[in-house]
Design a protein around this motif. Sequence first.
Motif, mmCIF file in Angstrom:
data_model
loop_
_atom_site.group_PDB
_atom_site.id
_atom_site.type_symbol
_atom_site.label_atom_id
_atom_site.label_comp_id
_atom_site.label_asym_id
_atom_site.label_seq_id
_atom_site.Cartn_x
_atom_site.Cartn_y
_atom_site.Cartn_z
ATOM 1 N N LEU A 1 -46.526 -6.871 7.373
ATOM 2 C CA LEU A 1 -46.626 -5.613 8.113
ATOM 3 C C LEU A 1 -47.373 -5.779 9.428
ATOM 4 O O LEU A 1 -46.939 -5.268 10.460
ATOM 5 C CB LEU A 1 -47.280 -4.526 7.250
ATOM 6 C CG LEU A 1 -47.386 -3.166 7.923
ATOM 7 C CD1 LEU A 1 -45.998 -2.577 8.162
ATOM 8 C CD2 LEU A 1 -48.218 -2.219 7.078
ATOM 9 N N ASP B 1 -41.184 -5.677 -4.617
ATOM 10 C CA ASP B 1 -42.569 -5.488 -5.064
ATOM 11 C C ASP B 1 -42.534 -5.398 -6.591
ATOM 12 O O ASP B 1 -42.814 -4.351 -7.177
ATOM 13 C CB ASP B 1 -43.146 -4.208 -4.438
ATOM 14 C CG ASP B 1 -44.619 -4.015 -4.738
ATOM 15 O OD1 ASP B 1 -45.309 -5.000 -5.086
ATOM 16 O OD2 ASP B 1 -45.085 -2.864 -4.609
ATOM 17 N N THR C 1 -42.298 7.754 1.037
ATOM 18 C CA THR C 1 -42.133 7.054 2.307
ATOM 19 C C THR C 1 -43.305 7.347 3.230
ATOM 20 O O THR C 1 -43.789 8.477 3.276
ATOM 21 C CB THR C 1 -40.815 7.504 2.986
ATOM 22 O OG1 THR C 1 -39.747 7.376 2.048
ATOM 23 C CG2 THR C 1 -40.516 6.677 4.208
ATOM 24 N N VAL D 1 -39.054 -0.932 0.131
ATOM 25 C CA VAL D 1 -39.799 -1.704 -0.862
ATOM 26 C C VAL D 1 -39.305 -1.303 -2.252
ATOM 27 O O VAL D 1 -39.564 -0.184 -2.706
ATOM 28 C CB VAL D 1 -41.317 -1.468 -0.722
ATOM 29 C CG1 VAL D 1 -42.074 -2.259 -1.770
ATOM 30 C CG2 VAL D 1 -41.791 -1.837 0.681
ATOM 31 N N LEU E 1 -41.919 2.924 5.975
ATOM 32 C CA LEU E 1 -42.161 2.142 4.767
ATOM 33 C C LEU E 1 -41.724 2.978 3.569
ATOM 34 O O LEU E 1 -42.385 3.940 3.201
ATOM 35 C CB LEU E 1 -43.641 1.771 4.685
ATOM 36 C CG LEU E 1 -44.091 0.867 3.553
ATOM 37 C CD1 LEU E 1 -43.364 -0.483 3.607
ATOM 38 C CD2 LEU E 1 -45.596 0.661 3.629
ATOM 39 N N HIS E 2 -40.588 2.596 2.993
ATOM 40 C CA HIS E 2 -39.919 3.405 1.970
ATOM 41 C C HIS E 2 -40.013 2.724 0.610
ATOM 42 O O HIS E 2 -39.528 1.604 0.430
ATOM 43 C CB HIS E 2 -38.454 3.594 2.372
ATOM 44 C CG HIS E 2 -37.658 4.381 1.405
ATOM 45 N ND1 HIS E 2 -37.813 5.744 1.258
ATOM 46 C CD2 HIS E 2 -36.700 4.013 0.519
ATOM 47 C CE1 HIS E 2 -36.975 6.169 0.325
ATOM 48 N NE2 HIS E 2 -36.297 5.139 -0.132
ATOM 49 N N ASP F 1 -52.400 -4.013 5.261
ATOM 50 C CA ASP F 1 -51.470 -5.104 5.528
ATOM 51 C C ASP F 1 -50.979 -5.693 4.206
ATOM 52 O O ASP F 1 -51.683 -5.666 3.195
ATOM 53 C CB ASP F 1 -52.154 -6.195 6.361
ATOM 54 C CG ASP F 1 -51.173 -7.191 6.931
ATOM 55 O OD1 ASP F 1 -49.978 -6.854 7.067
ATOM 56 O OD2 ASP F 1 -51.603 -8.317 7.247
ATOM 57 N N LEU G 1 -38.459 -0.541 6.276
ATOM 58 C CA LEU G 1 -38.736 -1.514 5.226
ATOM 59 C C LEU G 1 -38.592 -0.780 3.895
ATOM 60 O O LEU G 1 -39.364 0.133 3.597
ATOM 61 C CB LEU G 1 -40.147 -2.084 5.347
ATOM 62 C CG LEU G 1 -40.498 -2.822 6.638
ATOM 63 C CD1 LEU G 1 -41.959 -3.259 6.615
ATOM 64 C CD2 LEU G 1 -39.585 -4.029 6.845
ATOM 65 N N VAL H 1 -42.780 1.967 12.019
ATOM 66 C CA VAL H 1 -42.250 1.483 10.743
ATOM 67 C C VAL H 1 -42.127 2.645 9.761
ATOM 68 O O VAL H 1 -43.049 3.445 9.607
ATOM 69 C CB VAL H 1 -43.173 0.391 10.139
ATOM 70 C CG1 VAL H 1 -42.695 -0.039 8.762
ATOM 71 C CG2 VAL H 1 -43.277 -0.799 11.078
ATOM 72 N N TYR I 1 -50.900 1.217 -1.553
ATOM 73 C CA TYR I 1 -50.669 2.452 -0.798
ATOM 74 C C TYR I 1 -50.839 3.713 -1.653
ATOM 75 O O TYR I 1 -50.646 4.817 -1.166
ATOM 76 C CB TYR I 1 -49.273 2.438 -0.161
ATOM 77 C CG TYR I 1 -49.237 1.630 1.105
ATOM 78 C CD1 TYR I 1 -49.410 2.244 2.343
ATOM 79 C CD2 TYR I 1 -49.057 0.259 1.067
ATOM 80 C CE1 TYR I 1 -49.399 1.499 3.508
ATOM 81 C CE2 TYR I 1 -49.042 -0.488 2.230
ATOM 82 C CZ TYR I 1 -49.219 0.137 3.445
ATOM 83 O OH TYR I 1 -49.215 -0.597 4.599
ATOM 84 N N ALA J 1 -52.838 1.347 8.131
ATOM 85 C CA ALA J 1 -51.944 0.964 7.044
ATOM 86 C C ALA J 1 -52.396 -0.388 6.498
ATOM 87 O O ALA J 1 -52.561 -1.336 7.265
ATOM 88 C CB ALA J 1 -50.505 0.877 7.544
#
Length: 164
Positions: free
Chosen positions: A54, A121, A138, A96, A64-65, A46, A94, A62, A130, A44
Amino acid sequence: MNLETAKAIFFWFALTLIGCLIAFQLYKRDQLYMQQIDVTPKAAPDFMLDDVQLSKLKGKTVLLHFWATWCEPCRAEMPLLANLSKRVKDLVILAVAVDSTKADVERFFGPQRPGFPVLLDLKHQVASLYGISQFPETLLIGPDGMIRALYIGPQDWDQFELKP
């Protein structure tokens, strides 16, 4: 049967078929379920948003949404994520937010903040990092820092189980 009658029958058949497909998609869109897409594990990337980095969460799982206040499915999904954060203690969520302003996010939650960090963000830099292009989307990141699964669209997080 003449040619004009055949054309009319075909036209109405095609129109009915298209209508049925649209109705099915609308029905399917409103149904929440868990749709996990397993991915080839990869590191993932950082990032740091709002004092959360992260890489400092390595050793923890984690979720990550990525979401936005203007996204109706995202809005409907947020209470499910809040329930998930209470139910699964070994999971770091998390959220975002890819909104245009901090005020949008603050207005969305009001004084009632969820039990997990909501990161801003505003320039979509982390979303781009990403490859996120639709919302909600997610990623499940394992304790080793590797992306394990992808969830596209709204999910029924009440069905989510953290597997060892």
